[in-house]
Design a protein around this motif. Structure first.
Motif, PDB file in Angstrom:
ATOM      1  N   CYS A  69       0.863  -1.182   0.000  1.00  0.00           N
ATOM      2  CA  CYS A  69       0.000   0.000   0.000  1.00  0.00           C
ATOM      3  C   CYS A  69       0.902   1.235   0.000  1.00  0.00           C
ATOM      4  CB  CYS A  69      -0.960   0.004   1.189  1.00  0.00           C
ATOM      5  SG  CYS A  69      -0.194   0.087   2.812  1.00  0.00           S
ATOM      6  N   ASP A  70       0.298   2.405  -0.235  1.00  0.00           N
ATOM      7  CA  ASP A  70       1.062   3.657  -0.250  1.00  0.00           C
ATOM      8  C   ASP A  70       1.279   4.213   1.154  1.00  0.00           C
ATOM      9  OD1 ASP A  70       1.495   4.019  -3.009  1.00  0.00           O
ATOM     10  OD2 ASP A  70      -0.494   4.880  -3.269  1.00  0.00           O
ATOM     11  N   TYR A  71       0.201   4.433   1.875  1.00  0.00           N
ATOM     12  CA  TYR A  71       0.251   5.104   3.172  1.00  0.00           C
ATOM     13  C   TYR A  71      -0.270   4.237   4.304  1.00  0.00           C
ATOM     14  CZ  TYR A  71       0.991   9.134   0.184  1.00  0.00           C
ATOM     15  OH  TYR A  71       1.492   9.988  -0.750  1.00  0.00           O
ATOM     16  N   GLY A  72      -1.275   3.453   4.041  1.00  0.00           N
ATOM     17  CA  GLY A  72      -1.864   2.594   5.060  1.00  0.00           C
ATOM     18  C   GLY A  72      -2.870   3.301   5.935  1.00  0.00           C
ATOM     19  N   TYR A  73      -2.548   4.503   6.378  1.00  0.00           N
ATOM     20  CA  TYR A  73      -3.455   5.209   7.293  1.00  0.00           C
ATOM     21  C   TYR A  73      -4.761   5.621   6.625  1.00  0.00           C
ATOM     22  CZ  TYR A  73      -0.813   9.321   5.495  1.00  0.00           C
ATOM     23  OH  TYR A  73      -0.177  10.258   4.722  1.00  0.00           O
ATOM     24  N   ASN A  74      -4.833   5.521   5.313  1.00  0.00           N
ATOM     25  CA  ASN A  74      -6.072   5.818   4.595  1.00  0.00           C
ATOM     26  C   ASN A  74      -6.942   4.581   4.401  1.00  0.00           C
ATOM     27  OD1 ASN A  74      -5.543   8.560   4.251  1.00  0.00           O
ATOM     28  ND2 ASN A  74      -4.312   8.180   2.435  1.00  0.00           N
ATOM     29  N   ILE A  75      -6.496   3.442   4.925  1.00  0.00           N
ATOM     30  CA  ILE A  75      -7.231   2.186   4.782  1.00  0.00           C
ATOM     31  C   ILE A  75      -7.971   1.893   6.081  1.00  0.00           C
ATOM     32  CG2 ILE A  75      -7.070  -0.285   4.331  1.00  0.00           C
ATOM     33  CD1 ILE A  75      -4.421   0.337   2.823  1.00  0.00           C
ATOM     34  N   HIS A  76      -9.277   1.623   5.957  1.00  0.00           N
ATOM     35  CA  HIS A  76     -10.130   1.314   7.104  1.00  0.00           C
ATOM     36  C   HIS A  76     -10.874   0.026   6.778  1.00  0.00           C
ATOM     37  CE1 HIS A  76      -9.204   5.303   8.605  1.00  0.00           C
ATOM     38  NE2 HIS A  76      -9.338   5.691   7.341  1.00  0.00           N
ATOM     39  N   VAL A  77     -10.610  -1.012   7.582  1.00  0.00           N
ATOM     40  CA  VAL A  77     -11.108  -2.352   7.302  1.00  0.00           C
ATOM     41  C   VAL A  77     -11.983  -2.831   8.451  1.00  0.00           C
ATOM     42  CG1 VAL A  77     -10.408  -4.732   6.863  1.00  0.00           C
ATOM     43  CG2 VAL A  77      -9.055  -2.863   5.939  1.00  0.00           C
ATOM     44  N   GLY A  78     -13.128  -3.428   8.135  1.00  0.00           N
ATOM     45  CA  GLY A  78     -14.038  -3.946   9.148  1.00  0.00           C
ATOM     46  C   GLY A  78     -13.655  -5.331   9.646  1.00  0.00           C
ATOM     47  N   GLU A  79     -14.530  -5.898  10.465  1.00  0.00           N
ATOM     48  CA  GLU A  79     -14.331  -7.229  11.050  1.00  0.00           C
ATOM     49  C   GLU A  79     -14.223  -8.306   9.977  1.00  0.00           C
ATOM     50  OE1 GLU A  79     -14.413  -7.895  14.489  1.00  0.00           O
ATOM     51  OE2 GLU A  79     -14.550  -5.753  14.850  1.00  0.00           O
ATOM     52  N   ASN A  80     -13.472  -9.357  10.303  1.00  0.00           N
ATOM     53  CA  ASN A  80     -13.426 -10.575   9.497  1.00  0.00           C
ATOM     54  C   ASN A  80     -13.010 -10.282   8.053  1.00  0.00           C
ATOM     55  OD1 ASN A  80     -13.641 -13.342   9.156  1.00  0.00           O
ATOM     56  ND2 ASN A  80     -15.764 -13.191   8.469  1.00  0.00           N
ATOM     57  N   PHE A  81     -11.796  -9.776   7.893  1.00  0.00           N
ATOM     58  CA  PHE A  81     -11.244  -9.417   6.582  1.00  0.00           C
ATOM     59  C   PHE A  81     -10.107 -10.355   6.232  1.00  0.00           C
ATOM     60  CE2 PHE A  81      -7.959  -7.096   4.187  1.00  0.00           C
ATOM     61  CZ  PHE A  81      -8.681  -6.768   3.055  1.00  0.00           C
ATOM     62  N   TYR A  82     -10.082 -10.802   4.983  1.00  0.00           N
ATOM     63  CA  TYR A  82      -8.993 -11.646   4.497  1.00  0.00           C
ATOM     64  C   TYR A  82      -8.614 -11.198   3.099  1.00  0.00           C
ATOM     65  CZ  TYR A  82      -6.417 -15.593   2.638  1.00  0.00           C
ATOM     66  OH  TYR A  82      -5.435 -16.374   2.055  1.00  0.00           O
ATOM     67  N   ALA A  83      -7.303 -11.046   2.866  1.00  0.00           N
ATOM     68  CA  ALA A  83      -6.782 -10.770   1.530  1.00  0.00           C
ATOM     69  C   ALA A  83      -5.710 -11.805   1.214  1.00  0.00           C
ATOM     70  CB  ALA A  83      -6.201  -9.364   1.443  1.00  0.00           C
ATOM     71  N   ASN A  84      -5.840 -12.442   0.083  1.00  0.00           N
ATOM     72  CA  ASN A  84      -4.897 -13.465  -0.331  1.00  0.00           C
ATOM     73  C   ASN A  84      -3.606 -12.827  -0.847  1.00  0.00           C
ATOM     74  OD1 ASN A  84      -3.896 -16.043  -1.165  1.00  0.00           O
ATOM     75  ND2 ASN A  84      -6.003 -16.706  -1.558  1.00  0.00           N
ATOM     76  N   PHE A  85      -2.677 -13.645  -1.314  1.00  0.00           N
ATOM     77  CA  PHE A  85      -1.349 -13.209  -1.734  1.00  0.00           C
ATOM     78  C   PHE A  85      -1.389 -12.095  -2.773  1.00  0.00           C
ATOM     79  CE2 PHE A  85      -0.993 -17.703  -0.546  1.00  0.00           C
ATOM     80  CZ  PHE A  85      -0.025 -17.615   0.439  1.00  0.00           C
ATOM     81  N   GLY A  86      -0.470 -11.136  -2.632  1.00  0.00           N
ATOM     82  CA  GLY A  86      -0.268 -10.122  -3.651  1.00  0.00           C
ATOM     83  C   GLY A  86      -1.296  -9.012  -3.718  1.00  0.00           C
ATOM     84  N   CYS A  87      -1.972  -8.726  -2.629  1.00  0.00           N
ATOM     85  CA  CYS A  87      -2.951  -7.636  -2.606  1.00  0.00           C
ATOM     86  C   CYS A  87      -2.218  -6.287  -2.615  1.00  0.00           C
ATOM     87  CB  CYS A  87      -3.816  -7.746  -1.362  1.00  0.00           C
ATOM     88  SG  CYS A  87      -5.031  -6.422  -1.191  1.00  0.00           S
ATOM     89  N   THR A  88      -2.692  -5.373  -3.432  1.00  0.00           N
ATOM     90  CA  THR A  88      -2.136  -4.029  -3.497  1.00  0.00           C
ATOM     91  C   THR A  88      -3.264  -3.017  -3.367  1.00  0.00           C
ATOM     92  OG1 THR A  88      -0.317  -4.742  -4.930  1.00  0.00           O
ATOM     93  CG2 THR A  88      -0.831  -2.389  -4.913  1.00  0.00           C
ATOM     94  N   ILE A  89      -3.129  -2.113  -2.384  1.00  0.00           N
ATOM     95  CA  ILE A  89      -4.108  -1.041  -2.200  1.00  0.00           C
ATOM     96  C   ILE A  89      -3.346   0.284  -2.271  1.00  0.00           C
ATOM     97  CG2 ILE A  89      -5.833  -0.017  -0.678  1.00  0.00           C
ATOM     98  CD1 ILE A  89      -6.213  -2.782   0.600  1.00  0.00           C
ATOM     99  N   LEU A  90      -3.518   1.002  -3.371  1.00  0.00           N
ATOM    100  CA  LEU A  90      -2.861   2.298  -3.517  1.00  0.00           C
ATOM    101  C   LEU A  90      -3.793   3.344  -2.925  1.00  0.00           C
ATOM    102  CD1 LEU A  90      -1.204   1.935  -7.020  1.00  0.00           C
ATOM    103  CD2 LEU A  90      -0.326   1.342  -4.751  1.00  0.00           C
TER     104      LEU A  90
END
Length: 185
Positions: A69-90
């Motif tokens: 990800c770029d900054y991380g602090y702009n990402i807000h994730v709820g309960e029970n979250f899963y991301a598999n290999f190679g996830c990119t959040i710009l």
């Protein structure tokens, strides 16, 4: 006076080479190196790294390495979250993900909106559009979520789908660009 960081929150043009933003990206890259290098079953440490990176997160979060990800602090994730290999959040802009969201491998979420004017690329002027993903959403492998998209609750996104526009609740979408292929009861 608005900071460059504040401008990103309001989808205003901002200067991506601003020293504060550069330092924020460097901090996140250091944290991501630690996260991605932490043993996959060291759940406690991996969760602690994510708490350092994300703006907010619910319980029961797991992201396979490598995650970017770029900054991380702009990402807000709820309960029970899963991301598999190679996830990119710009995440130069805000990314909000609801509860019970699962992502297949290689999912990309973008908030930076490309400027058509070549001068913008040369001067490092950018613009963001927030992405919002509802509750109970499954995103298939290699799907791409473009800037400014809102995805409703109870949505299934097929593999390699490119989501360029808002998605209503209770549907299955697929294709490039994404189209509703089925309504869910």
């Amino acid at each position: 006076m608005k900071t460059e960081k504040n401008k990103t929150f309001n989808s205003e043009l901002y200067f991506s080479a601003d020293q504060k933003l550069v330092k924020d990206r460097e901090r996140t890259r250091r944290l991501l190196c630690s996260y991605n290098d932490t043993h996959k079953i060291d759940y406690e440490r991996r969760t602690a790294w994510l708490k350092e990176i994300f703006g907010s997160m619910g319980k029961s979060i797991y992201i396979e390495s490598n995650f970017y990800c770029d900054y991380g602090y702009n990402i807000h994730v709820g309960e029970n979250f899963y991301a598999n290999f190679g996830c990119t959040i710009l995440d130069a802009g805000q990314v909000t993900i609801g509860k019970n969201c699962m992502m297949g491998p290689g999912v990309y979420i973008y908030t930076n909106n490309a400027l058509i004017n070549p001068e913008g690329h040369i001067t490092e002027i950018n613009c963001t559009k927030s992405v919002t993903i509802g509750d109970n959403v499954w995103i298939g492998r290699k799907a791409i979520i473009k800037p400014g998209v809102t995805i409703g609750d109870n949505v299934v996104i097929g593999s390699e789908t490119v989501v360029t526009a808002d998605v209503p609740a209770n549907v299955v979408i697929a294709g490039n660009p994404a189209k509703v292929i089925k309504r869910l009861e």
